[in-house]
Write a protein that holds these residues in place. Sequence first.
Motif, PDB file in Angstrom:
ATOM      1  N   ILE C  72       0.784  -1.286   0.352  1.00 29.33           N
ATOM      2  CA  ILE C  72       0.203  -0.094  -0.179  1.00 29.33           C
ATOM      3  C   ILE C  72       0.915   1.387  -0.216  1.00 29.33           C
ATOM      4  CG2 ILE C  72      -1.561   1.388   1.558  1.00 29.33           C
ATOM      5  CD1 ILE C  72      -2.925  -1.491   2.192  1.00 29.33           C
ATOM      6  N   GLU C  73       2.178   1.306   1.088  1.00 27.81           N
ATOM      7  CA  GLU C  73       2.838   2.143   1.554  1.00 27.81           C
ATOM      8  C   GLU C  73       3.627   2.827  -0.730  1.00 27.81           C
ATOM      9  OE1 GLU C  73       6.194   2.049   2.858  1.00 27.81           O
ATOM     10  OE2 GLU C  73       6.929   3.625   2.785  1.00 27.81           O
ATOM     11  N   TYR C  74       4.165   1.717  -1.101  1.00 26.90           N
ATOM     12  CA  TYR C  74       4.657   2.188  -2.248  1.00 26.90           C
ATOM     13  C   TYR C  74       3.505   2.416  -3.537  1.00 26.90           C
ATOM     14  CZ  TYR C  74       7.670   0.393  -6.403  1.00 26.90           C
ATOM     15  OH  TYR C  74       8.119   0.332  -7.686  1.00 26.90           O
ATOM     16  N   ILE C  75       2.960   1.282  -3.528  1.00 32.35           N
ATOM     17  CA  ILE C  75       1.885   3.088  -4.496  1.00 32.35           C
ATOM     18  C   ILE C  75       0.786   3.937  -3.834  1.00 32.35           C
ATOM     19  CG2 ILE C  75      -1.269   2.043  -5.004  1.00 32.35           C
ATOM     20  CD1 ILE C  75      -0.531  -1.339  -4.812  1.00 32.35           C
ATOM     21  N   ALA C  76       1.099   4.387  -3.188  1.00 35.68           N
ATOM     22  CA  ALA C  76       0.720   5.454  -2.045  1.00 35.68           C
ATOM     23  C   ALA C  76       1.892   6.324  -3.188  1.00 35.68           C
ATOM     24  CB  ALA C  76       0.724   5.775  -0.829  1.00 35.68           C
ATOM     25  N   ARG C  77       3.085   5.994  -2.557  1.00 39.43           N
ATOM     26  CA  ARG C  77       4.641   6.778  -3.285  1.00 39.43           C
ATOM     27  C   ARG C  77       4.864   7.129  -4.343  1.00 39.43           C
ATOM     28  NH1 ARG C  77       8.251   7.417   0.582  1.00 39.43           N
ATOM     29  NH2 ARG C  77       8.086   6.384   1.935  1.00 39.43           N
ATOM     30  N   ILE C  78       3.630   6.074  -5.289  1.00 42.32           N
ATOM     31  CA  ILE C  78       3.673   5.842  -6.647  1.00 42.32           C
ATOM     32  C   ILE C  78       2.936   6.833  -6.898  1.00 42.32           C
ATOM     33  CG2 ILE C  78       3.290   5.260  -8.552  1.00 42.32           C
ATOM     34  CD1 ILE C  78       5.092   2.735  -8.374  1.00 42.32           C
ATOM     35  N   VAL C  79       1.733   6.909  -6.801  1.00 45.68           N
ATOM     36  CA  VAL C  79       0.424   7.965  -7.423  1.00 45.68           C
ATOM     37  C   VAL C  79       0.769   9.022  -7.008  1.00 45.68           C
ATOM     38  CG1 VAL C  79      -1.927   8.146  -6.169  1.00 45.68           C
ATOM     39  CG2 VAL C  79      -1.565   6.169  -6.798  1.00 45.68           C
ATOM     40  N   PRO C  84       6.124  10.129 -11.146  1.00 44.39           N
ATOM     41  CA  PRO C  84       6.489   8.244 -10.273  1.00 44.39           C
ATOM     42  C   PRO C  84       7.707   7.787 -11.209  1.00 44.39           C
ATOM     43  CG  PRO C  84       3.848   8.877 -11.603  1.00 44.39           C
ATOM     44  CD  PRO C  84       4.924  10.185 -11.565  1.00 44.39           C
ATOM     45  N   LEU C  85       7.923   7.352 -12.073  1.00 46.78           N
ATOM     46  CA  LEU C  85       9.128   6.877 -12.934  1.00 46.78           C
ATOM     47  C   LEU C  85      10.499   7.509 -11.982  1.00 46.78           C
ATOM     48  CD1 LEU C  85       8.392   4.950 -15.228  1.00 46.78           C
ATOM     49  CD2 LEU C  85      10.064   6.979 -16.746  1.00 46.78           C
ATOM     50  N   LYS C  86      10.281   8.488 -11.914  1.00 44.26           N
ATOM     51  CA  LYS C  86      11.646   8.782 -11.285  1.00 44.26           C
ATOM     52  C   LYS C  86      11.917   7.893 -10.219  1.00 44.26           C
ATOM     53  CE  LYS C  86      14.683  12.746 -10.155  1.00 44.26           C
ATOM     54  NZ  LYS C  86      14.385  14.509  -9.955  1.00 44.26           N
ATOM     55  N   TYR C  87      10.790   8.282  -9.032  1.00 44.77           N
ATOM     56  CA  TYR C  87      10.902   7.423  -7.900  1.00 44.77           C
ATOM     57  C   TYR C  87      10.807   5.892  -8.229  1.00 44.77           C
ATOM     58  CZ  TYR C  87       9.104   4.627  -3.921  1.00 44.77           C
ATOM     59  OH  TYR C  87       8.309   3.893  -2.829  1.00 44.77           O
ATOM     60  N   VAL C  88      10.529   5.333  -9.374  1.00 42.70           N
ATOM     61  CA  VAL C  88      10.353   3.591  -9.352  1.00 42.70           C
ATOM     62  C   VAL C  88      11.882   3.951  -9.621  1.00 42.70           C
ATOM     63  CG1 VAL C  88      10.654   2.314 -10.523  1.00 42.70           C
ATOM     64  CG2 VAL C  88       7.511   3.429 -10.452  1.00 42.70           C
ATOM     65  N   THR C  89      12.675   4.689 -10.259  1.00 40.23           N
ATOM     66  CA  THR C  89      13.432   3.818 -10.603  1.00 40.23           C
ATOM     67  C   THR C  89      14.990   4.616  -9.708  1.00 40.23           C
ATOM     68  OG1 THR C  89      13.997   6.097 -11.920  1.00 40.23           O
ATOM     69  CG2 THR C  89      13.697   3.982 -13.126  1.00 40.23           C
ATOM     70  N   SER C  90      14.130   5.576  -8.723  1.00 36.39           N
ATOM     71  CA  SER C  90      15.357   5.747  -7.644  1.00 36.39           C
ATOM     72  C   SER C  90      16.165   4.508  -7.066  1.00 36.39           C
ATOM     73  CB  SER C  90      14.389   6.906  -6.961  1.00 36.39           C
ATOM     74  OG  SER C  90      13.829   6.570  -5.909  1.00 36.39           O
ATOM     75  N   PHE C  91      17.404   5.108  -5.779  1.00 37.31           N
ATOM     76  CA  PHE C  91      17.105   3.920  -4.999  1.00 37.31           C
ATOM     77  C   PHE C  91      16.644   3.225  -4.084  1.00 37.31           C
ATOM     78  CE2 PHE C  91      20.225   3.599  -1.495  1.00 37.31           C
ATOM     79  CZ  PHE C  91      20.506   2.592  -1.140  1.00 37.31           C
ATOM     80  N   TYR C  92      16.053   4.430  -3.699  1.00 38.00           N
ATOM     81  CA  TYR C  92      14.859   4.216  -2.900  1.00 38.00           C
ATOM     82  C   TYR C  92      13.778   3.413  -3.184  1.00 38.00           C
ATOM     83  CZ  TYR C  92      17.027   6.369   1.446  1.00 38.00           C
ATOM     84  OH  TYR C  92      18.472   6.580   2.249  1.00 38.00           O
ATOM     85  N   GLY C  93      12.970   3.970  -4.387  1.00 36.76           N
ATOM     86  CA  GLY C  93      12.084   3.456  -5.027  1.00 36.76           C
ATOM     87  C   GLY C  93      12.380   1.661  -5.306  1.00 36.76           C
ATOM     88  N   ILE C  94      13.503   0.808  -5.634  1.00 38.86           N
ATOM     89  CA  ILE C  94      14.072   0.115  -6.033  1.00 38.86           C
ATOM     90  C   ILE C  94      13.781  -0.547  -4.865  1.00 38.86           C
ATOM     91  CG2 ILE C  94      15.805  -1.317  -6.663  1.00 38.86           C
ATOM     92  CD1 ILE C  94      16.554   0.968  -8.790  1.00 38.86           C
ATOM     93  N   ILE C  95      14.339  -0.504  -3.396  1.00 38.71           N
ATOM     94  CA  ILE C  95      14.508  -0.548  -2.590  1.00 38.71           C
ATOM     95  C   ILE C  95      13.363  -1.512  -1.659  1.00 38.71           C
ATOM     96  CG2 ILE C  95      14.976  -1.276  -0.200  1.00 38.71           C
ATOM     97  CD1 ILE C  95      17.713   0.238  -0.713  1.00 38.71           C
ATOM     98  N   ASP C  96      12.252  -0.346  -2.243  1.00 38.38           N
ATOM     99  CA  ASP C  96      10.655  -0.186  -1.399  1.00 38.38           C
ATOM    100  C   ASP C  96      10.096  -1.533  -2.233  1.00 38.38           C
ATOM    101  OD1 ASP C  96      11.791   1.755   0.225  1.00 38.38           O
ATOM    102  OD2 ASP C  96      10.092   2.993  -1.165  1.00 38.38           O
TER     103      ASP C  96
END
Lengths: 276, 276, 276, 276
Positions: C72-79, C84-96
Motif C-alpha cells: 500500500i505504501e509503495y502504491i501510495a508513493r507512486i500515486v 512516479p517514474l523518477k521514484y520507481v527508478t530511484s535508489f529507495y524506489g528499487i529497495i521498496d
Amino acid sequence: MEGTSKHTWRTKLHEIIYEADTPSGRLFDVVLLIAILASILFVMLESVQSFDEKYHDFLNISEWVITILFSIEYIARIVSVKKPLKYVTSFYGIIDLLSTIPKYLSLIFVGTHSLVALRALRLLRVFRILKLTRYIGASTNFIRALKMSRAKIGVFLLFVVILCVILGTIMYLVESEEGSGFTSIPRSVYWAIVTLTTVGYGDIAPATPLGQLIASVIMIMGYAIIAVPTGIVSSEMTRFSTKSVNTNTQSCSNCLAGNHSDDAKYCHNCGHTLHD
Amino acid sequence: MEGTSKHTWRTKLHEIIYEADTPSGRLFDVVLLIAILASILFVMLESVQSFDEKYHDFLNISEWVITILFSIEYIARIVSVKKPLKYVTSFYGIIDLLSTIPKYLSLIFVGTHSLVALRALRLLRVFRILKLTRYIGASTNFIRALKMSRAKIGVFLLFVVILCVILGTIMYLVESEEGSGFTSIPRSVYWAIVTLTTVGYGDIAPATPLGQLIASVIMIMGYAIIAVPTGIVSSEMTRFSTKSVNTNTQSCSNCLAGNHSDDAKYCHNCGHTLHD
Amino acid sequence: MEGTSKHTWRTKLHEIIYEADTPSGRLFDVVLLIAILASILFVMLESVQSFDEKYHDFLNISEWVITILFSIEYIARIVSVKKPLKYVTSFYGIIDLLSTIPKYLSLIFVGTHSLVALRALRLLRVFRILKLTRYIGASTNFIRALKMSRAKIGVFLLFVVILCVILGTIMYLVESEEGSGFTSIPRSVYWAIVTLTTVGYGDIAPATPLGQLIASVIMIMGYAIIAVPTGIVSSEMTRFSTKSVNTNTQSCSNCLAGNHSDDAKYCHNCGHTLHD
Amino acid sequence: MEGTSKHTWRTKLHEIIYEADTPSGRLFDVVLLIAILASILFVMLESVQSFDEKYHDFLNISEWVITILFSIEYIARIVSVKKPLKYVTSFYGIIDLLSTIPKYLSLIFVGTHSLVALRALRLLRVFRILKLTRYIGASTNFIRALKMSRAKIGVFLLFVVILCVILGTIMYLVESEEGSGFTSIPRSVYWAIVTLTTVGYGDIAPATPLGQLIASVIMIMGYAIIAVPTGIVSSEMTRFSTKSVNTNTQSCSNCLAGNHSDDAKYCHNCGHTLHD
C-alpha cells in the motif's frame, strides 16, 4: 690490547667496548651485532626438532663458542668500566649475564638448557649499537609526544583491563554451561581481551544467542574504543609538530632570542625592534 | 565511631566513607580498594575448578567475610549519607547492593551462587578511589574532545550496525545451504560484525567462492571504515589541543595585543614591557 | 484521505508521506519506522529454525500483514509523487519494490521465499526518517572531509587489492602442495585479504616455515599500511576543523563580509576599516 | 609499423608503447591493460581444479595466446627503447620477463608451469597505465608526508620485530611442553607476530594460564602500539596539509603584508586594493 705510553690497556678497552668513534670501537660494535644475531639464529634453529636432530653437534659447539665470547665480553665490560657494580646491576648488565649463565647451568642442572633462549633479550642492544634511538631522538618532538601520551594511555589501558574483567565475568555467567570454552572467569576475561583488541583467535567463541549478542556489543565497542589511543597519540604528535612549524626564522639583533611569532614586530624577550 | 563534642558520629562516618582528606578517610579508601581486589580474586579462583576443589572451604569463608564487610559498608553508607534514597538508587548504590545480595540469596535459592561474580562491577570504584578521572580531567580538553566525538561516533556505530544487518542477510542468502555455519540471519549478522570489526574468530567462515568474494569486499570496506572513528577522535582532540597551545592569557597594557608566547617579556606588537 | 477544498487528496497524501512537518506526516514516519524494524525482526526470527517451527503460522501471517502494508505504501508513493517514474527508478524506489515482491513471488515459485530477507535493505530508510545525515551534516566539514578523502582512499584500496592478488599468488606457489588450505589462487587471494586486514579467521593458515615467514612479513606490512587510511581521514578532518576555528566573528560594517583573519584591520572584501 | 618520411618505425613504436599522448598510444595502453587483467583471470581460473578440468584446453590456448602477445610486447619494448639494457635490468623489465618465461620453460621442464602465476606481478603496471601515482602526486604533500613517515615507521617496525622475537621466545619457554602449537621458537615468533598485529588465526593459541596471561599482556600492548604508526602518519599529513591551507601567495603592493585569504580583494593590513 697492551697499554700504550698514554693510555693504559684498561682505558683502551673501555674505548673499544663503550665508544664507537675509533675504528676498533666500530669494529667491536659490528662483530658484537653479528654475534648477537648469530646466537639468536642458533637458538632458533636448535628449537626446530628436525633441524636439531641433523646438526645437533654443530649447533652445540656454535653455542659454546658464542657463550664463551659473550662471557669474555661480559668480563671485559666489568673490568674496563669505572663503576663495575653499576654496570652489573644495570638493565643491559642483567641481560648480558642472563644470556651467558644458562649454558653453564645446563652442565650442572638437567632441563635448564632451554633458558638459553633468554639470549633473545640481547636483541635490545641492536637499538643501542645502531644508535636508532638517537636517530629518532633527532626529532625530539616524537619522544616528547609519546611521553605526554603515556600517562593518558596508561589510564586508558587500565580502563580496558577493568572493562575486560567485567565483560569476561558477565560472559562466564551466560556461557559457562554451554561447553563453548568459557570454563572459568580468568579464561573468560582472557576471551574478552582477545575480542576487545580484535585479535579473535576463535579457540573460545560464544555459542548461545545471548552470548553472541553480548560479544557483538563488545566488538562494536572495541571498534570505537580503539580510536581513543590513536587519537591521543595523533593529537599529541600533531600538537608538537605544529608548534615547531613557526616559520619566523628571525632572531633579535639585540638579544639573539628566536622563536618569534609570525607577525611579531618587537622582540618578545628584550623589546628591541625586529626587522631593523 | 562515637560522636565527639563537635561532630556527631554520623558526620564523622560520612567524613570517613565519602571524603579522602582525613587520615582515616584515606585509610578507608585503601582498605576498600584492597577488599574489592581481593573479592574479585576469590571469585575468579573459585570459578577455576581445579582450584575450587582444593581450597573450597577457604574460598567460601573468605567470600563470607568479604560479603559481611561489604554489607557493613553498604549499611554505613546508607546511614551516614544525608539522602539515603538518592544513594540507593544511584549507579554505585545499585552496584554495591548487587555485589552483596547474591551470596545471601545462595542460602535460599540453589544455583544463584554464580551471580556472586557480579561483584566484578565494583571494580569501577577503582576509578573513583584512585581519582583517575580527575587526573585525566586536568586536561579537560580530553574529556571535551570525547564528548564532541560521542555524537558523531554514535551515528557512525548505528551505520555500522545497519550495514552488518544488511551484509549478514545477504551472506545468509548466499551461504545458508552450505553448512558453513550461516544457519540463521542473526548468526550471519553476528558473523558480519565479527568480520567488519576485524575480530575474525573463524567459528563461522564462508565456504563458497561467492561468499568469500563478498567477505573480501566486507573486509576491505572494514579497512577503510575503521579510519572514520579514529579520524573523528583525532581531529577533535587536535582541534582542542591546538587551540590551547598558548597558555599565556596576558594582554599588553599599552596596545592591548594578546596571544603572546609563554615566555614573552615584551609585547610583540608595540614593544611595551609585559608583567607590569 | 479525501481532498479538502484547498488540497486535493493527492497533495495531502504527498504531504503525509514525503514531508515531516505536519502531525500526520510525523505519525506516518514513526509508523513506517516501527513497521520496518518489525519486518526485519520477523524475517530474522523466521530464519532461526527452532523459532520458526514453533511460531510458523504467526510469523507467516505477520509477514503477509507487513507485505500488504508495504505494498500500500509503495502504491501510495507512486500515486502521490509528481514524477512516479523518477521514484520507481530511484535508489529507495528499487529497495521498496524489492522488499515487497519476494513474498508474492513465493506463491508462484518455490524457493524464492528466502529473498524476503532483502527487506533488510529498508533499514537504510532509518537514516532518512531519523534525519541522521542532516544531523551530521550540521558540521558539513565532516562530509566534506570524507569526500576529499574518498578519492585518496579509493586509490589506496585499489593498491591493497593488487597487493593481495600478488601476495596470494606467491603464497599459492609456496603452500599449494601442503594441504593447508591454499587450494587455488582465488582462495589464496582471499587468505591474503583476510590477513592484511587483520581479520584472520584461521580457516586457511600457512603450514610451511617459508609460508609463515611470508605471512609474518604481510602482517607487519599490514600493521604499517593500516596507518595510511586513518592518516588520510584524520588529516583531512583536522584540516577542515582547524580552518573553521577562525575565532574572529566580526562582519564588515560596510559590505557585511565575514570570515576575517584574526589580526585583520581592513575588510578583505571592500577595503573598509574594521573595528569602527 | 613502417617508417614514414619523418619518423622511423622505431620512433613511432616508442611513441606507441611508452607514450600515451597519441590515439594509437592510448589504444595500446587500453589493450595492454585488458591483456594483463585477462592473463591474471586465466591463471586464477586454471588454479581452480574443478574449472581446470572442464576448460583445460581453452585455458591452455588462451595462455599461449597471451604469452605470445606479451613476448611480442617485450621484444618491441627492447627494440624501440634507446637503452635496451637499462629497460631489461629495470624493475618493470624484470617483471615483464618473468611473466613470459615460465610458459616456455614448462615445455622443457616438468613442474615449472605453476610459475606462470608470477604474471600477477604485471598488475603493478596498472598504476603506471592509469597514471594513478600522478593522480595522488597532485597533492604532493601526501607523498612527502609518507616519505617523512617512512624512516620513523621503519624504526618502529624493527622495534616490533625485535619485540616479537623476544615475546615469542618467552612463550616458547612457557608453552612448549603443552602441545598447544608452540613447537619451536620460529613458530612462537610467528605466533607473537600474529597476535601483536591483532590478526589472530587461532592455529596456535596458548593453553596454560600463564601463557594466556602473557598473551593478554601482549594484546593489550598491541592495542597501544598500533596507535604509534597511525599517529606518525596522521601528524605528518596534518602538518603538511595545514601548512598549505592558504593557497593565496599574493603580498600587498602597498605594505607587503601576506597571508591573505583566498578570496581577498583588499589587504587586511592596510586596506590597499590587491590584484593591481
